[in-house]
Design an enzyme around this catalytic site. Structure first.
Site, PDB file in Angstrom:
ATOM      1  CD  GLU A 390      13.010 -60.236 -53.338  1.00 46.11           C
ATOM      2  OE1 GLU A 390      14.099 -60.458 -52.752  1.00 46.11           O
ATOM      3  OE2 GLU A 390      12.812 -60.551 -54.525  1.00 46.11           O
ATOM      4  CD  GLU A 395      11.630 -61.927 -59.575  1.00 47.45           C
ATOM      5  OE1 GLU A 395      12.848 -61.813 -59.660  1.00 47.45           O
ATOM      6  OE2 GLU A 395      11.067 -62.780 -58.848  1.00 47.45           O
TER       7      GLU A 395
END
Ligand code: MG
Length: 511
Positions: A390, A395
Site C-alpha cells: 500500500e 493521509e
C-alpha cells in the site's frame, strides 16, 4: 509622418509583392523560442523598465521569450505610437499630435516610440521572439480602428516584419480586417466572447483571453486544440495560474513576469522528462467521469472501525464543479453508519507500475476526519493486505490538523505490527489551501513530495516482495473516512455536519 493611404485592394497587391520571400526572412532563419512566454508590454517589470518601451522589448528578446507584446495607438496627425493607455502624460493620444506627445520622454529617457522605431528595434538581431502587435480599438470610431489596422499591416510588410508578426485586438472587426488584408497573418482575438469554433469559422488563428475565461469555459481548451486554434492567456502573473495553463498545454502565456514563468517551466514534470499518461482535470460538471472512476461502496468499518457509508455515484458525496472534484462526508445515517462519504477508485487504464503521481488537494478540517490520497495493488500478486503493498501518498487526521503523513505498508512493514514506514510533514495550511501531494516511484524506490519538496523516501532493499512488493501495477484512491482507529482516536466532533476535500487535478506521468 503622414503616409498616402491606399485602398485595401491595392494594399493586397502591395502585400503579395512583398510576399513571404522577403529578404528579412531569408537572412534571419527564424526559429521561434520553444517556450510559451509572451512578455506583456515587453519584459518591463523585474528591471523596472517603462512598459512598452524599446528597452523592455529588447529585454524580452534577450530573455528569448517566444513573443513580446505591445500596444498601438494613432495620434491625431496619424502617427502610430506605442502606448498602452489611450492617454499619454494626461493627453488623449487620438486627439494630440505626435510632436506634442514626444515633448515628454518615458521614465527611462526614451522618446515615446513610433511603431516604425519599435518594429525596427524588434527585428534587430531577433530570430526567436514574435512581435505581438496589439491594435487598440479607437475611441473615436470603428472606421478609425480599421484605418489603423491597414496602416499597421502595411508597415509590418514594408519593414519585412511579417514573418515575426502576431496581431491581436479586442476589436473583432480589426482582427477580421487584418486577416482580410494578409491571409498569411497570425491573428488572435482578445475579448473572450467567441468560442474557438466561431474564431475558426471567421478564419482567425487564435484565442488570447483572460485566463479566467478558460477556467469558466474549460471545454474551449479542447475545442481550440481540436480546431488548431492557438491558445493564449493574459495576463498571467501567479504561479498557480501559470502551472494550470502549462498543464493544459497553452501555446502562449502572456505575462508581466516572464522570468518567473521561465522558472516554472524548468519545474514542470515534462521539463524533467516525464510524459503525462493519465489525468483528470475535473473540468466538467456533475458526477465524476465514469470512464475514469469507480466507487468502493459500503459501510462495514473498512477494517479500521470507520463510521462512514461510502455511496456510489451520489453527487451529495462526490461531484465535479468549478474545475474541482468535491468529496463531501456528511453526518447522516445510512444503515448502521452515522456518516456518508465517497471513496473514488481509478479504473480502466487508471493503474500504473512506476511513474510520478500527483494530486492537488485541499483537505477537510474537523476532529474525526481522515482523508486519504493513496494507492493499492490492482492484482494482489503477493497475497492479501498488507503483503501486496500500500502506498499512502497523503493521509491527514483532523485532530492533528497541521501535519500530513506519507507511508508505505508491506508484509514486513505495516501498521498492524507497528513497523510501517511513515513520515509526517508539518504543513499548517493543509485544510486552508491547495497543496501538491506527489510520489515518484521507480524500481529503486518511492520518493514522497509536498509542493515539490521531497520529505520521505522508501528504498527497494532488494530483499524481495515482503519488503518491496512495489513491482506491480497500483491504482489510486481518494476518500474521506470518518472516525476509525486513527482518525477517531480522539473522537469525532459532534457538531461537524460536513467535511469537504477538494481536488484540483490528478496527473500521472511516466518516463
Ligand atoms: Mg496589450
Amino acid at each position: 509622418m503622414k503616409q498616402i493611404l491606399l485602398p485595401a485592394a491595392m494594399l493586397m497587391v502591395l502585400l503579395s509583392s512583398f510576399g513571404l520571400s522577403a529578404t528579412a526572412q531569408k537572412k534571419s532563419r527564424i526559429l521561434f523560442a520553444k517556450n510559451p512566454i509572451v512578455a506583456h508590454r515587453g519584459a518591463f517589470k523585474k528591471n523596472q523598465l517603462p512598459e512598452n518601451s524599446i528597452a523592455s522589448l529588447r529585454h524580452a528578446i534577450q530573455l528569448k521569450c517566444t513573443g513580446s507584446e505591445f500596444d498601438i495607438q494613432m495620434t491625431s496627425d496619424d502617427s502610430l505610437v506605442i502606448n498602452h493607455d489611450p492617454h499619454y502624460n494626461k493627453l488623449m493620444i487620438e486627439e494630440t499630435t505626435y510632436a506634442e506627445l514626444i515633448k515628454t520622454p518615458l521614465s527611462n529617457g526614451e522618446r515615446l516610440p513610433t511603431l516604425r522605431e519599435y518594429t525596427l528595434a524588434g527585428l534587430k538581431g531577433n530570430t526567436t521572439t514574435r512581435l505581438v502587435f496589439e491594435i487598440k480599438p479607437s475611441k473615436i470610431s470603428k472606421e478609425r480602428a480599421q484605418l489603423v489596422a491597414e496602416r499597421v499591416v502595411r508597415l509590418v510588410h514594408q519593414l519585412g516584419a511579417a514573418p515575426m508578426a502576431v496581431y491581436i485586438s479586442f476589436d473583432y472587426d480589426v482582427c477580421k480586417k487584418v486577416k482580410a488584408l494578409d491571409p498569411q497573418a497570425h491573428v488572435q482575438y482578445l475579448n473572450g466572447d467567441k468560442s474557438p469554433e466561431e474564431i475558426k469559422a471567421d478564419g482567425l488563428d487564435g484565442v488570447d483571453y483572460h485566463y479566467s475565461v478558460f477556467q469558466k469555459h474549460p471545454d474551449w481548451i479542447a475545442q481550440a486544440k481540436k480546431n488548431h486554434i492557438a491558445l493564449n492567456a493574459w495576463t498571467v502573473n501567479t504561479v498557480t495560474e501559470m502551472d494550470w495553463l502549462l498543464a493544459n498545454g497553452f501555446e502562449f502565456i502572456t505575462t508581466n513576469e516572464p522570468e518567473l514563468l521561465a522558472e516554472r517551466l524548468q519545474q514542470t514534470p515534462p521539463a524533467k522528462g516525464w510524459r503525462l499518461v493519465w489525468s483528470d482535470e475535473f473540468d466538467g460538471t456533475g458526477l465524476p467521469d465514469d470512464s475514469k472512476w469507480n466507487y468502493d461502496v459500503g459501510g462495514n468499518g473498512w477494517g479500521n472501525r470507520e463510521l462512514q457509508y461510502y455511496t456510489r455515484a451520489d453527487s451529495n458525496n462526490a461531484v465535479v464543479k468549478n474545475g474541482k472534484l468535491i468529496i463531501t462526508a456528511r453526518k447522516e445515517q445510512r444503515e448502521q453508519n452515522s456518516y456518508t462519504s465517497a471513496r473514488l477508485v481509478t479504473k480502466g487504464k487508471g493503474d500504473w507500475q512506476y511513474g510520478r503521481v500527483e494530486v492537488s488537494a485541499k483537505l477537510p478540517s474537523g476532529k474525526g476526519t481522515w482523508p486519504a490520497i493513496w494507492m493499492l495493488p490492482t492484482n494482489g500478486k503477493y497475497g492479501g493486505w498488507p503483503a501486496s503493498g500500500e502506498i499512502d501518498i497523503m493521509e491527514h487526521v483532523g485532530y492533528n490538523p497541521d501535519t500530513v503523513y506519507s507511508s508505505v505498508h508491506t508484509k514486513t512493514f505495516n501498521h498492524v505490527k507497528g513497523t510501517q514506514k511513515t513520515k509526517g510533514l508539518l504543513l499548517g495550511t493543509a485544510d486552508a489551501g491547495f497543496h501538491l501531494y506527489a510520489i515518484e516511484w521507480t524500481k529503486n524506490g518511492i520518493s514522497f513530495f509536498v509542493d515539490d519538496q521531497p520529505f520521505f523516501s522508501f528504498r527497494n532493499s532488494g530483499k524481495g516482495a515482503a519488503e518491496w512488493p512495489f513491482d506491480q501495477p497500483f491504482h489510486l484512491l481518494l476518500n474521506i473516512a470518518m472516525g476509525g482507529n486513527w482518525g477517531g482516536k480522539y473522537g469525532v466532533d459532534e457538531n461537524l455536519d460536513t467535511a469537504i476535500m477538494e481536488v484540483e487535478y490528478v496527473r500521472v506521468f511516466q518516463k
